[in-house]
Each structure stands twice: as C-alpha cells, then as structure tokens.
Design an enzyme around this catalytic site. Sequence first.
Site, PDB file in Angstrom:
ATOM      1  N   ASN A   1     -24.581  -6.504   2.223  1.00  0.00           N
ATOM      2  CA  ASN A   1     -23.329  -6.722   1.472  1.00  0.00           C
ATOM      3  C   ASN A   1     -23.432  -6.326   0.005  1.00  0.00           C
ATOM      4  O   ASN A   1     -22.432  -5.965  -0.607  1.00  0.00           O
ATOM      5  CB  ASN A   1     -22.800  -8.152   1.652  1.00  0.00           C
ATOM      6  CG  ASN A   1     -23.765  -9.205   1.193  1.00  0.00           C
ATOM      7  OD1 ASN A   1     -24.944  -8.934   0.954  1.00  0.00           O
ATOM      8  ND2 ASN A   1     -23.287 -10.424   1.058  1.00  0.00           N
TER       9      ASN A   1
ATOM     10  N   CYS B   1     -21.982 -14.046  -0.030  1.00  0.00           N
ATOM     11  CA  CYS B   1     -22.445 -15.401   0.289  1.00  0.00           C
ATOM     12  C   CYS B   1     -21.883 -16.423  -0.693  1.00  0.00           C
ATOM     13  O   CYS B   1     -22.017 -17.616  -0.485  1.00  0.00           O
ATOM     14  CB  CYS B   1     -23.956 -15.442   0.306  1.00  0.00           C
ATOM     15  SG  CYS B   1     -24.634 -14.661  -1.137  1.00  0.00           S
TER      16      CYS B   1
ATOM     17  N   GLU C   1     -32.734 -16.335  -8.750  1.00  0.00           N
ATOM     18  CA  GLU C   1     -32.831 -14.932  -9.149  1.00  0.00           C
ATOM     19  C   GLU C   1     -31.991 -14.731 -10.400  1.00  0.00           C
ATOM     20  O   GLU C   1     -30.903 -15.295 -10.518  1.00  0.00           O
ATOM     21  CB  GLU C   1     -32.327 -14.022  -8.024  1.00  0.00           C
ATOM     22  CG  GLU C   1     -33.260 -14.060  -6.821  1.00  0.00           C
ATOM     23  CD  GLU C   1     -32.878 -13.082  -5.701  1.00  0.00           C
ATOM     24  OE1 GLU C   1     -33.797 -12.602  -5.031  1.00  0.00           O
ATOM     25  OE2 GLU C   1     -31.681 -12.812  -5.510  1.00  0.00           O
TER      26      GLU C   1
END
Length: 484
Positions: A157, A290, A464
């Site tokens: 994605n 997500c 991240e």
Amino acid sequence: MQLNDPTLLRSKAYINGKWTDAANGATYPVMNPATQERLADVTCCTADDTRAAIAAAEKAQPAWAARTGKERAAIMRKWFDLMMEHQDDLGMIMTLEQGKPLAEAKGEVAYAASFIEWFGEEAKRLYGDTIPQHRADNRILVIKQPIGVTAGITPWNFPAAMITRKAGPALASGCAMVVKPAQLTPLSALAMAELAERAGVPAGILSVVTGNNAREIGTELATNPTIRKLGFTGSTQVGKTLMEQAAGTVKKVSLELGGNAPFIVFDDADLDAAIEGTMISKFRNAGQTCVCANRIFVQDDIYDRYLDKLGAAVSALKVGNGLEEGVTIGPLIDEKAITKVESLVSSAKASGATTTLGGDPSPLGGSFYTPTILTGVNSDMEIANDEIFGPVASIIRFKDEKDAVRMANDTPYGLAAYFYSRDNARTWRVSEGLEYGMVGVNSGLISTEVAPFGGVKESGLGREGSHYGMDEWVELKYICIGGI
Ligand code: ADP
C-alpha cells in the site's frame, strides 16, 4: 510507460550491488491493477538468493559502520536528492504497479524520501551518554552501535515509504539491510535501489530480494542467524508468524501491523474540518492504509449535518485510472480486495446497515469500487471489527463521550485514532483515554518523518520515524571503565 529515465524500471533483484536473476531463473509477472496489463516479469528469488544477499550484507556492513556519521549522511543526502529529482518517474512507476492517483504517488515519493533525508541527518547525532559512576574508581559510558545485518519486509500500500522508514534509520546508524518488498509492488523498491546505488550506497548494504514466494523469502529473513533485526509492516497475522520465527534466534523485531482506527466526531467539532479530515483519513489510497478511519463515530446532535456534508464530499470523488487527470480514487489492489470489501458491506447490510451512497463495485469493472457511505453500523458487525481496506465510510452513531471512547477502544488493535472537538478539557481526556499509539486531534493526516509512527496492542511493536525510530536500529552498549 513514459519515463524520463527508463533505466529506473528494473526487473531483476538487486543483490550485493548487482542486478541479479534468481539462481533458478524464475520470474513472476507484476500487473497494473487499473488495466490488468503486465508491467514486467520480475525475478522470483529463492531462499538461496536471499542467503546470498544476507552474506553480502554481513561482509559489507562493518566497513559501512566504520564510516563517520557525516560520510553516511552525505550519501543519504544524495539519495534523497536523487529521489526528489526523479519524483515524477518514481510516482509514475508507483501508480502503474499500485494504482494510487499520480498526485498521491508523487506525494508518497516525497514522504519516502523525507525519511532518507531526516535519518541521514541523524547519522551525525547518534549520541551516547555518560552516567555518574557508582564507585570512585569507575567511569560509566553508554554508546550506540548499529545492530548489524537487518531485514525489512514491506507491504504494497506504500511501496516506497514503508521501505525508507526502515532503511533510513538502518543505513544511517550503520546497519546493512535486505529488503523484501511486497510481491505486488517490487518496481518502486528496485527503482529506489537504483538511485541508492547512484548515490554511493556500497554494494551489499541495501539489497532488494523480490519474489512472489513471500513465505520462502520471509522465513529465511526471519530465521537466518546473521539477521539481527527484522522490521515488518503488514498484516497482524503475518507479523505474528514472523515474530514467532524470529524468536528462534532472539532477533529484535519492530512490527507495524493492522489497525481499526476510530474517527470520532463530537458535537462541538468544527464540522467542515471534520469532513476534510474524514476525507483524507478515510479515502486516501482508496481506503487502503493501516491508519485509515475504519469506524466513524458521530455524535447525535451533529449526526444529520455531518452525513449531509459527507455525502456531498464523497459524491465529488472521481474513480478511475490513477494516471488520469482529476482521479482521486484508484483501483483496489486486486480482485481479492474487492471480494473482501463486498463481503463486509453485504454482511453489514444483512445485519441492518444501510448504504446511503455507493455500495457497489464501480461500473468501470476490474478492481474499482464506488466510494460508499454505510450508516447504521454497530460494534457487533464484522465491518466494525475488520480492516475494511476500501473506500467505505462506516458510520456509527453515539450519545456521549464515555461511550465513544469505550467503543473506540473495544478492539485488539491500537494503531491510529482520530477525533474532532474544540473543547480543551475533552481534548486531553480523550487523547489520554484512547488506547492507541497515535492520536490525531482535529487532524486526519498525522504521518510525518519527524514523529514516531507505531501502534500498541496487536497493532505492533516499536516506532518508525523521529529520533525514537533511530533507537530501533541500534543497540546500547554500556562500558564500565575501572581502575581509575
Ligand atoms: P498485506 O495485507 O498488506 O498484503 P501481508 O502481511 O500479507 O499484508 O504482506 C506484507 C508483506 O509480508 C509483504 O511483503 C508480503 O509478501 C509479506 N508476507 C506475506 N506472507 C508472508 C510470510 N508467510 N512470511 C513472510 N512474509 C510474508
């Protein structure tokens, strides 16, 4: 395909600085989800090929780590510059293999490049610490060292950014990385590897192992003892498998997994801002992220007005091939994705939900789906418990704040949550009450390289982006100097 620089379109794996066929010569087709046309036959690596990439990384990594942070930063800066210079081509490649509208694809390229820039700069700031000693004749130091050889496994994605969020901090801190991009979108990864090579990233430091045999490559990456850290973005199910596999050699793992994002509109919200936030959070990438709003909770008093405005905004979306001017919703990634969205919508309807807009596959056919608004959803429905990953706004009506927060937290997931309110006290209460790794208040778009992205509960481990993201790719070493 009209690329300014056609050499960015690579179809072989990139292992140890060389464009490499699989040892057994296998390839697999990569398709355009908008047209079903074959874009390339890409190398299908085996576990053996993966081991070759890992061995090359092991050989190359010490010299990379021995360079100064400034030297690594200079190479990463060049990589960033090259990505931005080739933003149009990288965007085109991404739209062709992934489907998202070209403007979004170019936006992702810039977002992806920002991690290379940001973490490259951090290479110079990998500070350690000194700690006041516990004995007069000792001194205590803490240094940060790269973990070593690492792996990244990434989804389709965000074909570019999910790689650079991992490779950025890994390379900046002195690690080497073997990347396995999603089988559906390897071309963006390979184009970035080409630019990394041009920027001066040494052979072996960043390899890209392509293939449609995810389990074979993934198992090698998760079990090979030379790999000391695995960064994964993808489904919770695969993340759990990889975590189990990594346990065998006690690898450090960071996992960015599925979400079930609540998007709460309180009755004191700025309604236009809430609509704007809904559109970006729900419909970006055709709903295939997500952090997409998966359950939209709307308070009683504002409910009708919200639905009116949402209907107008959703009607204005344009479905089509992402290369066409003005298209805002591309195809879903494949037939399986369409089947899943259709089944969630029909099961919700069977349980009493209503489609006030859309609700059907698009007349364009293929894997295009009409943007949809589904009302009358409740927490028991499958659509409120599963990631939709499609352009379906699923609306749940609520009465009071406590109820909304309780329902929002009633899920095993905990990635992103959003809410709209202009009440300061409520902003604090709800921000603190939501069991999520990230909360957007009056904002539907919260991703940036400078902030820590990640989830709690079954949405993942680790962060991240930001200086916290750097910590995931280094080990702390405590040095005690005695006899002073
Ligand atoms: P998504 O729903 O985003 O496709 P997946 O978890 O299936 O999520 O895919 C994310 C990444 O994980 C992809 O690169 C995919 O190829 C890889 N993958 C899928 N199955 C496995 C597996 N059994 N082991 C390792 N990697 C896998």
